[in-house]
Design an enzyme around this catalytic site. Sequence first.
Site, PDB file in Angstrom:
ATOM      1  N   GLU A   1     102.659  65.817 105.455  1.00  0.00           N
ATOM      2  CA  GLU A   1     101.621  65.263 106.164  1.00  0.00           C
ATOM      3  C   GLU A   1     102.212  64.505 107.245  1.00  0.00           C
ATOM      4  OE1 GLU A   1      98.197  63.624 104.282  1.00  0.00           O
ATOM      5  OE2 GLU A   1      98.346  64.936 102.374  1.00  0.00           O
TER       6      GLU A   1
ATOM      7  N   ASP B   1      86.498  55.227  96.436  1.00  0.00           N
ATOM      8  CA  ASP B   1      85.180  55.548  96.096  1.00  0.00           C
ATOM      9  C   ASP B   1      84.401  54.061  95.462  1.00  0.00           C
ATOM     10  OD1 ASP B   1      84.560  57.858  96.789  1.00  0.00           O
ATOM     11  OD2 ASP B   1      85.293  58.668  94.940  1.00  0.00           O
TER      12      ASP B   1
ATOM     13  N   SER C   1      97.070  67.951  95.420  1.00  0.00           N
ATOM     14  CA  SER C   1      97.259  67.246  94.155  1.00  0.00           C
ATOM     15  C   SER C   1      96.521  66.297  93.700  1.00  0.00           C
ATOM     16  CB  SER C   1      98.906  66.160  94.462  1.00  0.00           C
ATOM     17  OG  SER C   1      98.522  65.294  95.510  1.00  0.00           O
TER      18      SER C   1
ATOM     19  N   ASP D   1      91.972  67.265 104.473  1.00  0.00           N
ATOM     20  CA  ASP D   1      92.399  65.967 104.926  1.00  0.00           C
ATOM     21  C   ASP D   1      91.377  64.971 104.946  1.00  0.00           C
ATOM     22  OD1 ASP D   1      95.218  64.290 104.986  1.00  0.00           O
ATOM     23  OD2 ASP D   1      94.454  64.016 106.887  1.00  0.00           O
TER      24      ASP D   1
ATOM     25  N   GLY E   1      90.370  64.702  91.852  1.00  0.00           N
ATOM     26  CA  GLY E   1      89.084  64.443  92.365  1.00  0.00           C
ATOM     27  C   GLY E   1      88.586  65.453  93.161  1.00  0.00           C
TER      28      GLY E   1
ATOM     29  N   PHE F   1      87.362  58.621  93.006  1.00  0.00           N
ATOM     30  CA  PHE F   1      88.615  58.147  93.283  1.00  0.00           C
ATOM     31  C   PHE F   1      88.997  57.584  94.555  1.00  0.00           C
ATOM     32  CE2 PHE F   1      87.914  62.210  95.388  1.00  0.00           C
ATOM     33  CZ  PHE F   1      88.699  62.174  96.264  1.00  0.00           C
ATOM     34  N   GLY F   2      90.246  56.883  94.559  1.00  0.00           N
ATOM     35  CA  GLY F   2      90.496  56.170  95.984  1.00  0.00           C
ATOM     36  C   GLY F   2      89.481  55.202  96.390  1.00  0.00           C
TER      37      GLY F   2
ATOM     38  N   LYS G   1      77.614  62.836  94.523  1.00  0.00           N
ATOM     39  CA  LYS G   1      78.495  62.480  95.699  1.00  0.00           C
ATOM     40  C   LYS G   1      78.378  63.776  96.524  1.00  0.00           C
ATOM     41  CE  LYS G   1      83.175  61.512  96.847  1.00  0.00           C
ATOM     42  NZ  LYS G   1      84.519  61.224  96.535  1.00  0.00           N
TER      43      LYS G   1
ATOM     44  N   HIS H   1      81.392  63.607 102.770  1.00  0.00           N
ATOM     45  CA  HIS H   1      82.133  63.946 103.834  1.00  0.00           C
ATOM     46  C   HIS H   1      82.944  65.331 103.214  1.00  0.00           C
ATOM     47  CE1 HIS H   1      84.375  61.561 101.125  1.00  0.00           C
ATOM     48  NE2 HIS H   1      85.720  62.022 101.721  1.00  0.00           N
TER      49      HIS H   1
END
Length: 177
Positions: free
Chosen positions: A31, A139, A7, A60, A10, A136-137, A157, A162
């Site tokens: 999850e 970052d 969903s 994930d 990014g 996002f998140g 990036k 990762h």
Amino acid sequence: MIYFVTSNKGKYAEAQAIFGDIVQKDIGYAEIQADTLEEVAIFGMKEVAARLPGRVMIEDAGLFVEALKGFPGVYSAYVQKTIGNPGLLRLMEGQENRLAYFKSVVAYAEPGMEAVMFSGEVHGQIGFEARGSKGFGYDPIFYVGEVSLGEMEIAEKNQISHRAGSMRALKKWLDRR
Ligand code: IMP
């Protein structure tokens, strides 16, 4: 054609820059609460592969902070949703050890095949302030050297991240078959 079930726009944009011809599917899946990203991914893949027969991948990720003994780790989504970056910066107040890493686990499956998994990591530091609004998140608070991931374009990036690590490993595997 590979479906990337997520969903997160990014994540999709980063994956698309690596794979090119993938399609985002925002169908959601369970999850589970587990100790590792691998367990979360393999469990999620069972559900996704059953519901979407075809070439599918899920991913994930988690942020592991050394001074917090790996927290938020597999709880990264919940922590981001609840206390967010300001909360994590507060947890780090007074901490000299700012070392942290992101880990990404991507799982891929297609009909008639056992799922395969690949992982990638990027090591850096939790900064003292949030900077940048490109990612996002977490970052904006995760720094590699002097620059936060939130200040990087996707192409930058993707040189170190990762997710780029796990997805390039999958791409290499797919290209070699
Ligand atoms: P999940 O992989 O979607 O479960 O992500 C876990 C949490 O980590 C979510 O809150 C994401 O926003 C965050 N996250 C995952 N990947 C990244 C990233 O590349 N940068 C910053 N935050 C991330």
